[in-house]
Design a protein around this motif. Structure first.
Motif, short mmCIF file in Angstrom:
data_model
loop_
_atom_site.label_atom_id
_atom_site.label_comp_id
_atom_site.label_asym_id
_atom_site.label_seq_id
_atom_site.Cartn_x
_atom_site.Cartn_y
_atom_site.Cartn_z
N ASP A 1 -101.21 -35.46 24.61
CA ASP A 1 -100.68 -34.56 23.59
C ASP A 1 -100.53 -35.28 22.24
OD1 ASP A 1 -100.55 -32.59 25.53
OD2 ASP A 1 -98.43 -32.94 25.96
N LEU A 2 -100.16 -36.55 22.30
CA LEU A 2 -100.04 -37.33 21.07
C LEU A 2 -101.43 -37.52 20.44
CD1 LEU A 2 -98.01 -38.77 19.26
CD2 LEU A 2 -98.32 -40.82 20.66
N SER A 3 -102.42 -37.80 21.26
CA SER A 3 -103.80 -37.93 20.75
C SER A 3 -104.25 -36.63 20.09
CB SER A 3 -104.77 -38.27 21.89
OG SER A 3 -104.58 -39.58 22.32
N ALA A 4 -103.97 -35.51 20.76
CA ALA A 4 -104.37 -34.21 20.21
C ALA A 4 -103.67 -33.95 18.88
CB ALA A 4 -104.04 -33.10 21.22
N LEU A 5 -102.40 -34.35 18.78
CA LEU A 5 -101.66 -34.17 17.53
C LEU A 5 -102.32 -34.96 16.40
CD1 LEU A 5 -97.91 -34.02 16.99
CD2 LEU A 5 -99.14 -35.77 15.75
N PHE A 6 -102.68 -36.21 16.66
CA PHE A 6 -103.33 -37.04 15.64
C PHE A 6 -104.69 -36.46 15.26
CE2 PHE A 6 -99.90 -39.85 16.18
CZ PHE A 6 -99.98 -40.87 15.24
N GLU A 7 -105.43 -35.98 16.25
CA GLU A 7 -106.73 -35.38 15.96
C GLU A 7 -106.58 -34.10 15.14
OE1 GLU A 7 -108.30 -35.20 19.94
OE2 GLU A 7 -108.92 -37.32 19.87
N SER A 8 -105.50 -33.35 15.38
CA SER A 8 -105.27 -32.12 14.61
C SER A 8 -105.00 -32.42 13.13
CB SER A 8 -104.12 -31.32 15.21
OG SER A 8 -102.86 -31.90 14.88
N LEU A 9 -104.61 -33.65 12.84
CA LEU A 9 -104.39 -34.07 11.46
C LEU A 9 -105.68 -34.62 10.84
CD1 LEU A 9 -100.91 -35.79 11.95
CD2 LEU A 9 -101.37 -33.70 10.65
N GLU A 10 -106.77 -34.43 11.56
CA GLU A 10 -108.11 -34.84 11.12
C GLU A 10 -108.28 -36.35 11.03
OE1 GLU A 10 -109.38 -32.55 7.72
OE2 GLU A 10 -108.85 -30.68 8.71
N PHE A 11 -107.52 -37.07 11.87
CA PHE A 11 -107.75 -38.50 12.01
C PHE A 11 -108.89 -38.68 13.01
CE2 PHE A 11 -102.91 -38.85 11.31
CZ PHE A 11 -103.06 -38.81 9.94
N THR A 12 -109.61 -39.78 12.89
CA THR A 12 -110.74 -40.02 13.79
C THR A 12 -110.50 -41.27 14.63
OG1 THR A 12 -111.88 -41.26 12.06
CG2 THR A 12 -112.39 -38.91 12.22
N ASN A 13 -111.34 -41.42 15.66
CA ASN A 13 -111.27 -42.57 16.57
C ASN A 13 -109.84 -42.81 17.05
OD1 ASN A 13 -114.06 -43.16 16.45
ND2 ASN A 13 -113.75 -44.14 14.47
N VAL A 14 -109.17 -41.75 17.46
CA VAL A 14 -107.78 -41.81 17.92
C VAL A 14 -107.74 -42.41 19.32
CG1 VAL A 14 -105.74 -40.45 18.51
CG2 VAL A 14 -107.12 -39.84 16.49
N LYS A 15 -106.87 -43.39 19.50
CA LYS A 15 -106.69 -44.01 20.81
C LYS A 15 -105.23 -44.38 20.97
CE LYS A 15 -108.51 -47.71 23.75
NZ LYS A 15 -108.64 -46.88 24.91
N THR A 16 -104.65 -44.00 22.11
CA THR A 16 -103.26 -44.38 22.38
C THR A 16 -103.26 -45.61 23.28
OG1 THR A 16 -103.12 -42.92 24.31
CG2 THR A 16 -102.42 -42.01 22.19
N TYR A 17 -102.16 -46.34 23.22
CA TYR A 17 -102.00 -47.52 24.06
C TYR A 17 -100.60 -47.52 24.66
CZ TYR A 17 -101.59 -52.34 25.59
OH TYR A 17 -101.39 -53.46 26.36
N ILE A 18 -100.51 -47.53 25.94
CA ILE A 18 -99.31 -47.42 26.76
C ILE A 18 -98.41 -46.27 26.30
CG2 ILE A 18 -99.46 -49.76 27.65
CD1 ILE A 18 -97.17 -50.59 25.87
N GLN A 19 -97.38 -46.00 27.08
CA GLN A 19 -96.56 -44.80 26.88
C GLN A 19 -95.51 -44.90 25.78
OE1 GLN A 19 -97.12 -41.87 28.67
NE2 GLN A 19 -98.93 -43.02 29.28
N SER A 20 -95.40 -46.07 25.14
CA SER A 20 -94.31 -46.24 24.17
C SER A 20 -94.63 -45.75 22.77
CB SER A 20 -93.87 -47.71 24.13
OG SER A 20 -94.96 -48.53 23.77
N GLY A 21 -95.78 -45.09 22.61
CA GLY A 21 -96.08 -44.47 21.32
C GLY A 21 -96.82 -45.36 20.35
N ASN A 22 -97.91 -45.92 20.79
CA ASN A 22 -98.78 -46.70 19.93
C ASN A 22 -100.08 -45.93 19.78
OD1 ASN A 22 -97.06 -49.21 20.01
ND2 ASN A 22 -97.55 -49.01 22.16
N VAL A 23 -100.48 -45.66 18.54
CA VAL A 23 -101.68 -44.87 18.31
C VAL A 23 -102.55 -45.57 17.26
CG1 VAL A 23 -102.62 -42.61 17.72
CG2 VAL A 23 -100.34 -42.78 18.74
N LEU A 24 -103.78 -45.86 17.64
CA LEU A 24 -104.75 -46.38 16.68
C LEU A 24 -105.53 -45.18 16.17
CD1 LEU A 24 -104.40 -48.63 19.04
CD2 LEU A 24 -106.22 -49.72 17.76
#
Length: 181
Positions: free
Chosen positions: A23-46
């Protein structure tokens, strides 16, 4: 495109502010960010963005989280280059890396009053403020210290989120992989 690392403060801790990484990845993608990748559950998003204004990025992410999930989350962002500097500047590089932590601050704290922090440190703990980061070495581990993220925020009057050294290094490695694509 510039590569960023967003670190969300306090999500998925003890069942509070729960956000699934998909869901966090989808949120970032909805903001038109690209190459979205999450890392572990503590809320790290590249992610990558054409927008080079970090404050605008933070505000848009924080607003979208409120709109989507109904709660506020502090978001801190570092660029790939800034994270590389954090790693190269580690004052504890000769110590046990499993006992090193970095607190990422939302602003530089010039000449912080560390009196109270020094007073509550456990024997062997070391803390160094460098710019918008606090490097922390705790020989007994983060679970035993009184220098928690909440404590540091209160004493320094900043917003912060803390990551262990393994996570910091892994996030930087992921930015390297991302740029090779």
């Amino acid at each position: 495109m510039k590569t960023y690392i967003a670190m969300l403060r306090g999500i998925n801790v003890s069942g509070q502010k729960k956000i699934l990484m998909k869901d966090l990845s989808a949120l970032f993608e909805s903001l038109e960010f690209t190459n979205v990748k999450t890392y572990i559950q503590s809320g790290n998003v590249l992610f990558q963005s054409k927008n080079k204004n970090v404050n605008e990025l933070i505000l848009s992410i924080e607003k979208k989280i409120v709109d989507t999930f109904g709660f506020e989350v502090v978001v801190l962002i570092r660029t790939k280059e800034e994270l590389g500097t954090v790693i190269r500047s580690n004052p504890f590089s000769k110590k046990d890396s499993s006992r090193i932590y970095v607190s990422f601050l939302n602003k530089v704290k010039k000449n912080p009053d560390l009196t109270e922090i020094e007073r509550v440190k456990i024997k062997g703990e070391e803390l160094i403020v460098q710019g918008k980061e606090i490097y922390f070495f705790s020989p007994k581990g983060y679970g035993t210290t009184k220098l928690s993220n909440n404590f540091l925020e209160k004493k320094l009057e900043v917003s912060a989120t803390t990551r262990n050294w393994k996570t910091v290094v892994a996030l930087f490695a992921l930015t390297e992989e991302q740029n090779q694509k």
